[in-house]
Write a protein that holds these residues in place. Structure first.
Motif, short mmCIF file in Angstrom:
data_model
loop_
_atom_site.label_atom_id
_atom_site.label_comp_id
_atom_site.label_asym_id
_atom_site.label_seq_id
_atom_site.Cartn_x
_atom_site.Cartn_y
_atom_site.Cartn_z
N PHE A 169 -20.31 -10.82 -1.65
CA PHE A 169 -21.09 -12.04 -1.46
C PHE A 169 -22.41 -11.80 -2.17
N LEU A 170 -22.82 -12.72 -3.06
CA LEU A 170 -24.07 -12.57 -3.82
C LEU A 170 -25.17 -13.38 -3.16
N LEU A 171 -26.26 -12.71 -2.80
CA LEU A 171 -27.42 -13.36 -2.21
C LEU A 171 -28.59 -13.28 -3.18
N MET A 172 -29.03 -14.43 -3.68
CA MET A 172 -30.14 -14.51 -4.63
C MET A 172 -31.42 -14.87 -3.88
N LEU A 173 -32.46 -14.06 -4.05
CA LEU A 173 -33.72 -14.27 -3.35
C LEU A 173 -34.88 -14.33 -4.34
N ASP A 174 -35.70 -15.37 -4.21
CA ASP A 174 -36.86 -15.59 -5.08
C ASP A 174 -36.45 -15.81 -6.53
N ASN A 175 -35.24 -16.18 -6.77
CA ASN A 175 -34.73 -16.66 -8.05
C ASN A 175 -33.37 -17.30 -7.80
N GLY A 176 -32.83 -17.94 -8.83
CA GLY A 176 -31.49 -18.47 -8.69
C GLY A 176 -31.35 -19.97 -8.58
N SER A 177 -32.46 -20.72 -8.63
CA SER A 177 -32.40 -22.17 -8.40
C SER A 177 -32.35 -23.01 -9.66
N THR A 178 -32.41 -22.41 -10.83
CA THR A 178 -32.65 -23.20 -12.03
C THR A 178 -31.44 -23.26 -12.96
N GLU A 179 -31.55 -24.14 -13.93
CA GLU A 179 -30.47 -24.32 -14.90
C GLU A 179 -30.22 -23.03 -15.68
N GLU A 180 -31.25 -22.19 -15.80
CA GLU A 180 -31.08 -20.93 -16.52
C GLU A 180 -30.12 -19.98 -15.81
N ASP A 181 -29.90 -20.21 -14.51
CA ASP A 181 -28.97 -19.37 -13.76
C ASP A 181 -27.52 -19.79 -13.97
N VAL A 182 -27.29 -20.98 -14.51
CA VAL A 182 -25.94 -21.54 -14.58
C VAL A 182 -24.95 -20.67 -15.35
N PRO A 183 -25.29 -20.14 -16.55
CA PRO A 183 -24.30 -19.32 -17.26
C PRO A 183 -23.81 -18.13 -16.43
N ALA A 184 -24.74 -17.48 -15.72
CA ALA A 184 -24.34 -16.33 -14.90
C ALA A 184 -23.44 -16.78 -13.75
N TYR A 185 -23.80 -17.88 -13.11
CA TYR A 185 -22.97 -18.38 -12.01
C TYR A 185 -21.58 -18.77 -12.49
N LYS A 186 -21.52 -19.41 -13.65
CA LYS A 186 -20.22 -19.82 -14.17
C LYS A 186 -19.35 -18.60 -14.50
N ASN A 187 -20.00 -17.51 -14.88
CA ASN A 187 -19.26 -16.28 -15.12
C ASN A 187 -18.57 -15.80 -13.83
N LEU A 188 -19.23 -16.04 -12.69
CA LEU A 188 -18.69 -15.59 -11.41
C LEU A 188 -17.60 -16.52 -10.88
N THR A 189 -17.50 -17.74 -11.41
CA THR A 189 -16.49 -18.68 -10.91
C THR A 189 -15.07 -18.21 -11.23
N HIS A 190 -14.93 -17.27 -12.15
CA HIS A 190 -13.61 -16.73 -12.46
C HIS A 190 -13.14 -15.74 -11.40
N TYR A 191 -14.01 -15.43 -10.44
CA TYR A 191 -13.69 -14.45 -9.41
C TYR A 191 -14.11 -15.02 -8.05
N ASP A 192 -13.64 -14.38 -7.00
CA ASP A 192 -13.96 -14.79 -5.63
C ASP A 192 -15.29 -14.17 -5.22
N VAL A 193 -16.40 -14.79 -5.69
CA VAL A 193 -17.74 -14.29 -5.37
C VAL A 193 -18.57 -15.44 -4.81
N PRO A 194 -18.68 -15.57 -3.50
CA PRO A 194 -19.55 -16.61 -2.93
C PRO A 194 -21.01 -16.33 -3.27
N ILE A 195 -21.83 -17.40 -3.38
CA ILE A 195 -23.23 -17.26 -3.78
C ILE A 195 -24.11 -18.09 -2.86
N ALA A 196 -25.18 -17.49 -2.37
CA ALA A 196 -26.21 -18.22 -1.63
C ALA A 196 -27.56 -17.94 -2.27
#
Length: 635
Positions: A329-356
């Motif tokens: 489970f990936l917990l992002m703190l004090d970052n992670g809210s912006t469009e710049e995070d999208v490529p990294a998040y999309k990389n994780l969509t290929h796997y079972d990795v929940p994100i908060a």
């Protein structure tokens, strides 16, 4: 006794008044039989005073000659008996059952289930739960099984390095029996047998586990450290993140924390890390479980870079392959809210990795929300960056482990001062820290020491060091104070040396709005790759100019392909400016973000002049706002 109809019982819907004879499954024990009931038995021995019969592999007894009515039997003969007595010493006696026309009911073994939390060394127990991890060692196979009370490791040996019980998979509901032993200081079950549950038995176990997990995952209801109306809208969402994290621990899934590498990021991540470690220790029988199930790492950028996600994903996949762990489970703190995070998040969509995500940078919810399991950000509730991530995460940590309340009294104030928050309750947070023995100057020193430590740690966790600096999970109060004094003094020295080199070369102009603009060429007139980094250098320069000349002030510190932006008293929208610059400066490759009035951008080196000129023009058009002031620094 649990039974199921056998073939002789006829149609299940028909009433059948014939007497019942029970047929025990091979693994049934004395707990599955009742005095007075009739059973199918097999003769296993003939003696002068009677015959011995087996009802199952574990239930045997004597049919005394006085009860044989002159009948003679040989080994292997089948007979129907009535259970007469179970003596205190465990001996069982039978009589012949006087029954001709009967129906047979099969009986499945119902063992006495021992809760993981009640398993004691030396006992032989049966545990019922879900397989959460399977690790193959050079010797035994280690299964981790979770019930409603905890998680325990269980060693099963087929032969060295060979997978035991290969049909058992992660996620299976099982009954696992064996002897509880201590192995290298850890409680471990030595497996004698594993049975995968099926049908109604599995459904009943699943329902019980789900209900218990949901109940145990509920976050603690804690009173806020400080009453703050602006914060109240966030509490329910923070509670949902706490619920997700507690459930993740209960299900045996690892957690990976990523946080911005600055004072506020550390004030956010360290309390949450400590709270989760305490809960992991509570759930797992293995005292060293937190080391294997929780990892915290800083991110230098205020967003999730492809470099970071690639490292994290590689580490997780190796953990799954080598240790049989679920993906984290990936917990992002004090970052992670912006469009710049999208490529990294999309990389994780290929796997079972929940994100908060818990963050206070200006968000792009339309870009990220569909990729997240939870997203807490004050902007989503009409608030802003003065509510720092550290302030939010102190409450999050307390919801996970309310026992940390007193230990965290000073942390919200450190977070606010580190990010220069102008929150209306900052004085109250400072007063709260005073009850823990800190004044405002000491709190500021802790923030400076955290920033200084973060700079030199770079991509390392530095757990013991930063815990000692923040005095959370620290076991030596005097070391904490000495360390803060040393690091804060070094940080102040390095800042002063840097500004002495930069200030003579700072350029100043007054914009049409009346705002003062200061620009600093950090490439040619500041030391690079040392403390303070460009973000802190710009922030310290900006704060000095605000103290000298008052607001409104804008400061830009730039290098060959980057610029750091700070403003006080000017209504800037840096994320929007970045979007416009990327469209207007052809080939500029502009990217970046941050808060509304604090940000950093990157661009193509050869277009620096065009990007900076366009940026200054936009700043000159921005409205003044005396109440708007920056509250954070970016490295």
């Amino acid at each position: 006794m649990t039974d199921s109809s056998a073939g002789d019982s006829g149609d299940a819907g028909d009433a059948d008044s014939r007497p019942i004879v029970y047929d025990l499954a091979p693994d049934c024990t004395l707990t599955d039989v009742d005095v007075g009931a009739r059973y199918h038995a097999t003769v296993n021995g003939v003696v002068e005073y009677g015959v011995f019969v087996d009802l199952s592999e574990n239930v045997s007894g004597l049919l005394h000659e006085s009860n044989l009515n002159g009948e003679e039997y040989d080994v292997g003969d089948d007979v129907v008996v009535k259970l007469e007595e179970i003596k205190e010493n465990g001996d069982v006696s039978f009589a012949l059952a006087d029954v001709d026309d009967y129906r047979t009911l099969d009986v499945e073994h119902e063992p006495e289930i021992t809760a993981v939390d009640d398993a004691r060394v030396g006992e032989t127990v049966t545990v019922e739960g879900e397989i959460t991890q399977i690790k193959q060692t050079g010797g035994p196979t280690i299964f981790h099984v979770a019930d409603e009370t905890g998680i325990i490791g269980a060693a099963a040996f087929e032969e060295a390095g060979v997978r035991a019980y290969p049909a058992v998979e992660v996620g299976d509901l099982v009954r696992l029996n064996g002897t509880v032993e201590e192995h290298e200081g850890e409680t471990q079950l030595e497996v004698e047998g594993i049975t995968v549950l099926e049908g109604d038995t599995a459904a009943t176990a699943r329902e019980r586990l789900d209900e218990a997990t949901a109940e145990r995952a509920e976050p603690a209801s804690v009173e806020p450290h400080v009453e703050w109306e602006a914060f109240e809208s966030l509490r329910e969402e923070l509670a949902e993140v706490a619920r997700l994290l507690r459930r993740t621990v209960l299900e045996g899934r690892p957690i990976r924390i990523r946080h911005h590498a600055d004072g506020d990021g550390m004030c956010a991540s360290i309390p949450v890390q400590l709270a989760l470690e305490n809960f992991i220790d509570e759930v797992h029988a293995d005292d060293d479980a937190a080391r294997h199930h929780l990892k915290r790492l800083p991110s230098k950028a205020p967003f999730y870079e492809m470099e970071d996600v690639t490292r994290d994903l590689n580490f997780a996949l190796e953990g799954r392959a080598r240790h049989g762990q679920k993906l984290p489970f990936l917990l992002m703190l004090d970052n992670g809210s912006t469009e710049e995070d999208v490529p990294a998040y999309k990389n994780l969509t290929h796997y079972d990795v929940p994100i908060a995500v818990v963050d206070h940078h200006h968000p792009d919810p339309e870009a990220v929300n569909d990729l997240l399991d939870a997203h807490v950000n004050p902007y989503l509730h009409g608030e802003d960056y003065r509510i720092t991530t550290g302030m939010m995460c102190v409450e999050l940590a307390r919801m996970i482990d309310p026992g940390l309340t007193d230990e965290l009294r000073h942390v919200p104030a450190v977070a606010g001062l580190s990010d220069r928050s102008k929150a209306e309750v900052m004085d109250e947070f400072v007063e709260l820290a005073g009850t823990a023995g800190y004044d405002r100057d000491e709190l500021g020193d802790i923030g400076e020491a955290l920033d200084y430590a973060a700079h030199w740690l770079r991509y390392s966790e530095g757990k013991t060091l930063v815990n000692d600096v923040l005095n959370v999970g620290c076991d030596d109060e005097s070391r904490h104070h000495e360390l803060v004094e040393f690091l804060a003094t070094r940080a102040a020295r390095d800042v002063n040396e840097q500004l002495e080199m930069v200030e003579p070369h700072v350029e100043h102009e007054t914009l049409e709005s009346g705002a003062h603009l200061y620009t600093a060429d950090l490439e040619n007139f500041a030391q690079r790759f040392t403390y303070p980094a460009p973000g802190n250098t710009t922030g310290e320069l900006h704060d000095r100019k605000v103290r000298e000349h008052g607001e409104p002030v804008i400061t830009i510190g730039y290098g060959p392909d980057f610029a750091v932006l700070r403003s006080d008293g000017v209504r800037l929208d840096i994320p929007q400016m970045v979007t416009e610059l990327n469209e207007e400066v052809t080939g500029g490759g502009v990217s970046g973000g941050g808060h509304l009035v604090v940000g950093s951008i990157k661009f193509v080196k050869g277009r620096r002049e065009d990007v900076i000129d366009a940026l200054v023009e936009k700043m000159g058009e921005a409205e003044l706002d005396e109440e708007l002031s920056s509250t954070a620094t970016l490295d």
